[in-house]
Design a protein around this motif. Sequence first.
Motif, PDB file in Angstrom:
ATOM      1  N   GLU A 167    -103.200  77.458  13.213  1.00 28.94           N
ATOM      2  CA  GLU A 167    -102.574  75.753  14.201  1.00 28.94           C
ATOM      3  C   GLU A 167    -103.900  75.124  14.511  1.00 28.94           C
ATOM      4  O   GLU A 167    -104.690  74.534  14.256  1.00 28.94           O
ATOM      5  CB  GLU A 167    -101.832  76.338  15.080  1.00 28.94           C
ATOM      6  CG  GLU A 167    -101.516  74.774  16.533  1.00 28.94           C
ATOM      7  CD  GLU A 167    -101.320  74.841  17.819  1.00 28.94           C
ATOM      8  OE1 GLU A 167    -102.013  74.520  18.350  1.00 28.94           O
ATOM      9  OE2 GLU A 167    -100.446  75.368  17.327  1.00 28.94           O
TER      10      GLU A 167
ATOM     11  N   ARG B  90    -103.998  68.324  14.110  1.00 27.85           N
ATOM     12  CA  ARG B  90    -102.672  67.749  13.982  1.00 27.85           C
ATOM     13  C   ARG B  90    -101.341  68.599  14.855  1.00 27.85           C
ATOM     14  O   ARG B  90    -100.873  69.306  14.552  1.00 27.85           O
ATOM     15  CB  ARG B  90    -102.789  67.928  13.265  1.00 27.85           C
ATOM     16  CG  ARG B  90    -103.160  66.671  11.446  1.00 27.85           C
ATOM     17  CD  ARG B  90    -102.686  66.508  10.607  1.00 27.85           C
ATOM     18  NE  ARG B  90    -101.005  65.822  10.674  1.00 27.85           N
ATOM     19  CZ  ARG B  90    -100.597  65.534   8.810  1.00 27.85           C
ATOM     20  NH1 ARG B  90    -101.002  65.656   7.901  1.00 27.85           N
ATOM     21  NH2 ARG B  90     -99.225  65.717   9.211  1.00 27.85           N
ATOM     22  N   GLN B  91    -102.330  68.805  16.015  1.00 27.28           N
ATOM     23  CA  GLN B  91    -101.782  70.062  16.641  1.00 27.28           C
ATOM     24  C   GLN B  91     -99.976  69.951  17.302  1.00 27.28           C
ATOM     25  O   GLN B  91     -99.597  70.636  16.858  1.00 27.28           O
ATOM     26  CB  GLN B  91    -101.704  70.366  18.121  1.00 27.28           C
ATOM     27  CG  GLN B  91    -103.255  70.991  17.587  1.00 27.28           C
ATOM     28  CD  GLN B  91    -104.202  71.796  18.642  1.00 27.28           C
ATOM     29  OE1 GLN B  91    -104.013  71.424  19.993  1.00 27.28           O
ATOM     30  NE2 GLN B  91    -105.002  73.166  19.084  1.00 27.28           N
ATOM     31  N   THR B  92    -100.227  68.219  17.631  1.00 25.77           N
ATOM     32  CA  THR B  92     -98.724  67.966  17.597  1.00 25.77           C
ATOM     33  C   THR B  92     -97.796  68.102  16.640  1.00 25.77           C
ATOM     34  O   THR B  92     -96.308  68.461  17.061  1.00 25.77           O
ATOM     35  CB  THR B  92     -98.723  66.505  19.091  1.00 25.77           C
ATOM     36  OG1 THR B  92     -99.543  66.459  19.890  1.00 25.77           O
ATOM     37  CG2 THR B  92     -97.213  66.057  19.252  1.00 25.77           C
ATOM     38  N   GLU B  93     -98.410  67.254  15.951  1.00 27.49           N
ATOM     39  CA  GLU B  93     -97.349  67.259  14.266  1.00 27.49           C
ATOM     40  C   GLU B  93     -96.802  68.954  14.101  1.00 27.49           C
ATOM     41  O   GLU B  93     -95.966  69.699  13.427  1.00 27.49           O
ATOM     42  CB  GLU B  93     -97.758  66.686  13.301  1.00 27.49           C
ATOM     43  CG  GLU B  93     -98.014  65.408  13.833  1.00 27.49           C
ATOM     44  CD  GLU B  93     -98.413  64.317  12.685  1.00 27.49           C
ATOM     45  OE1 GLU B  93     -98.252  64.367  11.474  1.00 27.49           O
ATOM     46  OE2 GLU B  93     -99.994  65.032  12.664  1.00 27.49           O
TER      47      GLU B  93
ATOM     48  N   ARG C 203     -97.088  71.760  16.135  1.00 30.36           N
ATOM     49  CA  ARG C 203     -96.133  72.923  17.109  1.00 30.36           C
ATOM     50  C   ARG C 203     -94.692  71.855  16.686  1.00 30.36           C
ATOM     51  O   ARG C 203     -93.613  72.763  16.921  1.00 30.36           O
ATOM     52  CB  ARG C 203     -96.641  72.807  18.472  1.00 30.36           C
ATOM     53  CG  ARG C 203     -97.640  73.468  18.142  1.00 30.36           C
ATOM     54  CD  ARG C 203     -98.420  72.725  19.976  1.00 30.36           C
ATOM     55  NE  ARG C 203     -99.723  73.142  20.370  1.00 30.36           N
ATOM     56  CZ  ARG C 203    -100.128  73.276  20.823  1.00 30.36           C
ATOM     57  NH1 ARG C 203    -100.020  73.454  22.252  1.00 30.36           N
ATOM     58  NH2 ARG C 203    -101.645  74.196  21.064  1.00 30.36           N
ATOM     59  N   SER C 204     -94.167  71.036  16.633  1.00 28.67           N
ATOM     60  CA  SER C 204     -93.124  70.390  16.173  1.00 28.67           C
ATOM     61  C   SER C 204     -92.697  71.011  14.650  1.00 28.67           C
ATOM     62  O   SER C 204     -91.633  71.072  14.271  1.00 28.67           O
ATOM     63  CB  SER C 204     -93.362  68.845  15.863  1.00 28.67           C
ATOM     64  OG  SER C 204     -92.051  67.811  15.828  1.00 28.67           O
ATOM     65  N   TRP C 205     -93.389  70.869  14.210  1.00 30.30           N
ATOM     66  CA  TRP C 205     -92.689  71.388  12.524  1.00 30.30           C
ATOM     67  C   TRP C 205     -92.716  73.664  12.706  1.00 30.30           C
ATOM     68  O   TRP C 205     -91.907  73.170  12.251  1.00 30.30           O
ATOM     69  CB  TRP C 205     -94.017  70.990  11.179  1.00 30.30           C
ATOM     70  CG  TRP C 205     -93.714  72.925  10.251  1.00 30.30           C
ATOM     71  CD1 TRP C 205     -93.182  72.247   9.475  1.00 30.30           C
ATOM     72  CD2 TRP C 205     -94.447  74.038   9.750  1.00 30.30           C
ATOM     73  NE1 TRP C 205     -93.015  73.198   8.260  1.00 30.30           N
ATOM     74  CE2 TRP C 205     -94.014  74.890   9.132  1.00 30.30           C
ATOM     75  CE3 TRP C 205     -95.645  74.663  11.164  1.00 30.30           C
ATOM     76  CZ2 TRP C 205     -94.253  75.335   8.420  1.00 30.30           C
ATOM     77  CZ3 TRP C 205     -95.916  75.595  10.392  1.00 30.30           C
ATOM     78  CH2 TRP C 205     -95.350  76.178   9.134  1.00 30.30           C
TER      79      TRP C 205
END
Length: 294
Positions: A272, A279-282, A284-286
């Motif tokens: 990450e 694109r950390q939020t995306e 982590r969601s993935w």
Amino acid sequence: MPDAILHIGFNKCGSTALQQWLSAQEDALLAQGIWYRRMDPRTDVVCTNPHLQVLAFTLADQPVPSRPMNAVLGIPEGDRVAQDAVAHAFREQFEAQVANGGFKTWVGSSEALVSRFMTPEAISALADWLSGLFGNVRYVAYVRRPETWLVSLFGHQLRKTASPEDLTAFVDRFGPAPFARLLDMWRTAVGQEALDVRLFEESWLGGGGLVRDFQTVLDLPAGTLPTRSKRVNTTFRNRMNPWSRAPKRPVLSAQTRDMIAQSNAEGMGWIESTFFADRQTEFRSWAAGSETRC
């Protein structure tokens, strides 16, 4: 000088689908200035270019420790003379084809280059060789979520060996997924900018599919080539019993999920921060969510 794109294909991350598509579109790709040629003496599998691993170790003056690749190429274990002969013949033929030209970009794909046997010296030696042949060299790797990758790997082993081992024991024995460790070796050898790490999940793939995403890597406009080809994972296929070929995807228990998450936390955190800091939020969601098959 032509450019190069080398897909370093982690197993169970779509490598077979990409290699089948590349093989099926070989002539059409060449018409677009892209040279791809399947390089594998085996006819029952599509995993290509084991020669690249042998050449990498030979250039680094190291013996190839991968017994399967040695057997495929007829190299007796520990026989450096045979190893060097295979590497020399491949290098001579490949360099002659590059010198003959007729293409703008060479595309290669090899799962052997991210095997557990690879060493930093072998990766650096291969990267230096490619840099001497091509202008711009890019390396592409697709990564899956550890839990789905381990389940897929377990199912593959189960079909191959019919082992009585259960999934939790397999996960405990296997340990963390090797993505971070191997990507770090490649990043160190080729540089951050040359290594393109992509996530094996529908919403992350350009155009909504693995092959279509790889077409964007090749800079092919949408619709230039078909995106589908026959998809059959032929690895070990001839050695399987007919009853063992059916998909076996066990359900993960909460305990096993936690075990996987804990053992892979450091590696996923490194991926990450190294490749997806913007694109950390995306990411982590993935990493936390369910994966769509591509």
